[in-house]
Design a protein around this motif. Structure first.
Motif, PDB file in Angstrom:
ATOM      1  N   VAL A   1       2.515   2.482  10.973  1.00 46.53           N
ATOM      2  CA  VAL A   1       2.681   0.831  10.570  1.00 46.53           C
ATOM      3  C   VAL A   1       2.770   0.452   8.952  1.00 46.53           C
ATOM      4  CG1 VAL A   1       0.039   0.804  11.138  1.00 46.53           C
ATOM      5  CG2 VAL A   1       0.455   2.165   9.187  1.00 46.53           C
ATOM      6  N   ASP A   2       3.992   1.092   8.603  1.00 46.30           N
ATOM      7  CA  ASP A   2       5.145   0.837   7.567  1.00 46.30           C
ATOM      8  C   ASP A   2       4.001   0.770   6.641  1.00 46.30           C
ATOM      9  OD1 ASP A   2       7.351   0.226   9.383  1.00 46.30           O
ATOM     10  OD2 ASP A   2       6.400  -2.208   9.988  1.00 46.30           O
ATOM     11  N   ILE A   3       3.105   1.235   5.976  1.00 42.12           N
ATOM     12  CA  ILE A   3       2.928   1.929   4.815  1.00 42.12           C
ATOM     13  C   ILE A   3       3.774   3.295   3.783  1.00 42.12           C
ATOM     14  CG2 ILE A   3       0.502   2.368   3.598  1.00 42.12           C
ATOM     15  CD1 ILE A   3      -0.883   1.935   5.706  1.00 42.12           C
ATOM     16  N   HIS A   4       4.189   3.018   2.603  1.00 43.57           N
ATOM     17  CA  HIS A   4       4.578   3.776   2.044  1.00 43.57           C
ATOM     18  C   HIS A   4       3.608   4.997   1.790  1.00 43.57           C
ATOM     19  CE1 HIS A   4       7.699   0.487  -0.122  1.00 43.57           C
ATOM     20  NE2 HIS A   4       6.484   0.583   0.151  1.00 43.57           N
ATOM     21  N   GLN A   5       4.759   6.224   2.025  1.00 43.36           N
ATOM     22  CA  GLN A   5       4.048   7.589   1.910  1.00 43.36           C
ATOM     23  C   GLN A   5       4.817   8.351   0.825  1.00 43.36           C
ATOM     24  OE1 GLN A   5       7.427   8.118   4.724  1.00 43.36           O
ATOM     25  NE2 GLN A   5       6.235   5.722   4.699  1.00 43.36           N
ATOM     26  N   VAL A   6       3.074   8.997  -0.067  1.00 42.55           N
ATOM     27  CA  VAL A   6       3.940  10.298  -1.124  1.00 42.55           C
ATOM     28  C   VAL A   6       2.938  10.931  -0.497  1.00 42.55           C
ATOM     29  CG1 VAL A   6       3.564  10.876  -3.275  1.00 42.55           C
ATOM     30  CG2 VAL A   6       3.776   8.374  -2.928  1.00 42.55           C
TER      31      VAL A   6
ATOM     32  N   GLY B   1       4.896   8.935 -10.875  1.00 40.52           N
ATOM     33  CA  GLY B   1       6.418   8.189 -10.524  1.00 40.52           C
ATOM     34  C   GLY B   1       6.961   8.025  -9.497  1.00 40.52           C
ATOM     35  N   CYS B   2       6.069   8.885  -8.235  1.00 39.76           N
ATOM     36  CA  CYS B   2       6.761   8.301  -6.855  1.00 39.76           C
ATOM     37  C   CYS B   2       6.022   7.106  -6.471  1.00 39.76           C
ATOM     38  CB  CYS B   2       6.060   9.244  -6.244  1.00 39.76           C
ATOM     39  SG  CYS B   2       6.530  10.713  -5.587  1.00 39.76           S
ATOM     40  N   LEU B   3       5.304   6.679  -7.258  1.00 43.57           N
ATOM     41  CA  LEU B   3       4.551   5.370  -6.803  1.00 43.57           C
ATOM     42  C   LEU B   3       5.440   4.188  -7.363  1.00 43.57           C
ATOM     43  CD1 LEU B   3       0.619   5.554  -7.220  1.00 43.57           C
ATOM     44  CD2 LEU B   3       2.211   5.788  -5.027  1.00 43.57           C
ATOM     45  N   ALA B   4       5.532   4.340  -8.707  1.00 50.70           N
ATOM     46  CA  ALA B   4       6.797   3.601  -9.649  1.00 50.70           C
ATOM     47  C   ALA B   4       7.772   3.675  -8.802  1.00 50.70           C
ATOM     48  CB  ALA B   4       6.823   4.009 -10.583  1.00 50.70           C
ATOM     49  N   ARG B   5       8.075   4.511  -7.987  1.00 54.11           N
ATOM     50  CA  ARG B   5       9.874   4.251  -7.600  1.00 54.11           C
ATOM     51  C   ARG B   5       9.367   3.309  -6.134  1.00 54.11           C
ATOM     52  NH1 ARG B   5       9.792   9.795  -9.057  1.00 54.11           N
ATOM     53  NH2 ARG B   5       9.643  10.559  -7.267  1.00 54.11           N
ATOM     54  N   LEU B   6       8.737   4.078  -5.508  1.00 56.47           N
ATOM     55  CA  LEU B   6       8.315   3.237  -4.221  1.00 56.47           C
ATOM     56  C   LEU B   6       8.116   2.072  -4.695  1.00 56.47           C
ATOM     57  CD1 LEU B   6       5.686   5.106  -2.840  1.00 56.47           C
ATOM     58  CD2 LEU B   6       8.564   5.023  -1.372  1.00 56.47           C
TER      59      LEU B   6
ATOM     60  N   VAL C   1       9.338  14.609  10.324  1.00 57.88           N
ATOM     61  CA  VAL C   1       8.785  13.518   9.429  1.00 57.88           C
ATOM     62  C   VAL C   1       8.955  13.927   8.372  1.00 57.88           C
ATOM     63  CG1 VAL C   1       6.305  12.927   9.042  1.00 57.88           C
ATOM     64  CG2 VAL C   1       6.794  13.935  11.057  1.00 57.88           C
ATOM     65  N   ILE C   2      10.070  12.805   7.701  1.00 54.17           N
ATOM     66  CA  ILE C   2      10.043  12.778   6.292  1.00 54.17           C
ATOM     67  C   ILE C   2       9.121  11.558   5.165  1.00 54.17           C
ATOM     68  CG2 ILE C   2      12.082  12.505   4.715  1.00 54.17           C
ATOM     69  CD1 ILE C   2      12.790  14.757   6.877  1.00 54.17           C
ATOM     70  N   PRO C   3       8.515  11.798   4.255  1.00 52.98           N
ATOM     71  CA  PRO C   3       8.137  11.010   3.615  1.00 52.98           C
ATOM     72  C   PRO C   3       9.198  10.590   2.314  1.00 52.98           C
ATOM     73  CG  PRO C   3       7.648  13.223   2.500  1.00 52.98           C
ATOM     74  CD  PRO C   3       8.437  13.307   4.195  1.00 52.98           C
ATOM     75  N   GLU C   4       8.849   9.425   2.450  1.00 54.09           N
ATOM     76  CA  GLU C   4       9.853   8.389   1.267  1.00 54.09           C
ATOM     77  C   GLU C   4       9.544   8.972  -0.626  1.00 54.09           C
ATOM     78  OE1 GLU C   4       9.427   3.815   1.174  1.00 54.09           O
ATOM     79  OE2 GLU C   4       7.089   4.237   1.301  1.00 54.09           O
ATOM     80  N   CYS C   5       8.861  10.092  -0.208  1.00 48.67           N
ATOM     81  CA  CYS C   5       8.330  10.769  -2.619  1.00 48.67           C
ATOM     82  C   CYS C   5       7.771  12.025  -1.774  1.00 48.67           C
ATOM     83  CB  CYS C   5       8.296   9.921  -2.916  1.00 48.67           C
ATOM     84  SG  CYS C   5       8.321  10.762  -4.043  1.00 48.67           S
ATOM     85  N   GLU C   6       8.393  13.043  -2.188  1.00 47.79           N
ATOM     86  CA  GLU C   6       6.782  13.966  -1.756  1.00 47.79           C
ATOM     87  C   GLU C   6       7.060  13.829  -3.578  1.00 47.79           C
ATOM     88  OE1 GLU C   6       8.811  17.506  -0.556  1.00 47.79           O
ATOM     89  OE2 GLU C   6       9.987  16.513   0.686  1.00 47.79           O
ATOM     90  N   ALA C   7       5.840  14.695  -4.114  1.00 50.58           N
ATOM     91  CA  ALA C   7       5.201  15.427  -5.520  1.00 50.58           C
ATOM     92  C   ALA C   7       4.075  16.654  -5.260  1.00 50.58           C
ATOM     93  CB  ALA C   7       4.124  13.731  -5.713  1.00 50.58           C
ATOM     94  N   GLY C   8       4.571  17.234  -6.129  1.00 50.72           N
ATOM     95  CA  GLY C   8       4.289  18.976  -6.167  1.00 50.72           C
ATOM     96  C   GLY C   8       2.845  18.862  -7.026  1.00 50.72           C
TER      97      GLY C   8
ATOM     98  N   LEU D   1       1.159  -0.787   0.152  1.00 54.36           N
ATOM     99  CA  LEU D   1      -0.001   0.028  -0.029  1.00 54.36           C
ATOM    100  C   LEU D   1       0.761   1.001   0.089  1.00 54.36           C
ATOM    101  CD1 LEU D   1      -2.998  -0.870   2.420  1.00 54.36           C
ATOM    102  CD2 LEU D   1      -2.503  -1.315  -0.074  1.00 54.36           C
ATOM    103  N   ALA D   2       0.002   2.107  -0.589  1.00 54.90           N
ATOM    104  CA  ALA D   2       0.871   3.565  -0.500  1.00 54.90           C
ATOM    105  C   ALA D   2      -0.135   5.174   0.095  1.00 54.90           C
ATOM    106  CB  ALA D   2       1.383   3.972  -1.303  1.00 54.90           C
ATOM    107  N   MET D   3       0.332   5.710   0.868  1.00 56.06           N
ATOM    108  CA  MET D   3      -0.572   6.518   1.724  1.00 56.06           C
ATOM    109  C   MET D   3      -0.077   7.571   0.935  1.00 56.06           C
ATOM    110  SD  MET D   3      -3.458   7.736   3.282  1.00 56.06           S
ATOM    111  CE  MET D   3      -3.402   9.685   3.111  1.00 56.06           C
ATOM    112  N   VAL D   4      -1.065   8.305  -0.067  1.00 56.88           N
ATOM    113  CA  VAL D   4      -0.651   9.463  -0.670  1.00 56.88           C
ATOM    114  C   VAL D   4      -1.661  10.739  -0.068  1.00 56.88           C
ATOM    115  CG1 VAL D   4      -1.250  11.341  -2.851  1.00 56.88           C
ATOM    116  CG2 VAL D   4      -0.642   8.469  -3.099  1.00 56.88           C
ATOM    117  N   GLY D   5      -0.959  11.352   0.794  1.00 53.68           N
ATOM    118  CA  GLY D   5      -1.536  12.559   1.460  1.00 53.68           C
ATOM    119  C   GLY D   5      -0.901  14.240   1.744  1.00 53.68           C
TER     120      GLY D   5
END
Length: 80
Positions: free
Chosen positions: A33-38, A70-75, A56-63, A16-20
């Motif tokens: 809970v170890d979910i990927h984050q964007v 692209g973030c989801l593909a990298r994750l 709090v450092i997200p795994e990926c940032e999307a502008g 899973l990935a949380m986009v927020g």
């Protein structure tokens, strides 16, 4: 809430990935809970987010929404 959803859905967190747009609720909640984050940042300049910047450092940032894919593909590549 993230843990509850994982339990109810029966899906491993790594799938899973949380986009927020909030560092404290969306990103930190997913991290706990170890979910990927964007973190989507176009409208994320809020006092609450500023207070957690650098903490709090997200795994990926999307502008933009267009950058989320692209973030989801990298994750997805990182967890393979």
């Amino acid at each position: 809430i993230f843990g509850y959803v994982l339990q109810q859905w029966g899906i491993p967190p790594a799938e899973l990935a949380m986009v927020g747009d909030t560092l404290g609720e969306d990103i930190l909640g997913a991290q706990r809970v170890d979910i990927h984050q964007v973190w989507i940042t176009p409208e994320a300049d809020t006092p609450a987010n500023r207070s957690l910047a650098g903490v709090v450092i997200p795994e990926c940032e999307a502008g933009s929404l267009a950058e989320v894919a692209g973030c989801l593909a990298r994750l997805d590549g990182a967890s393979a």
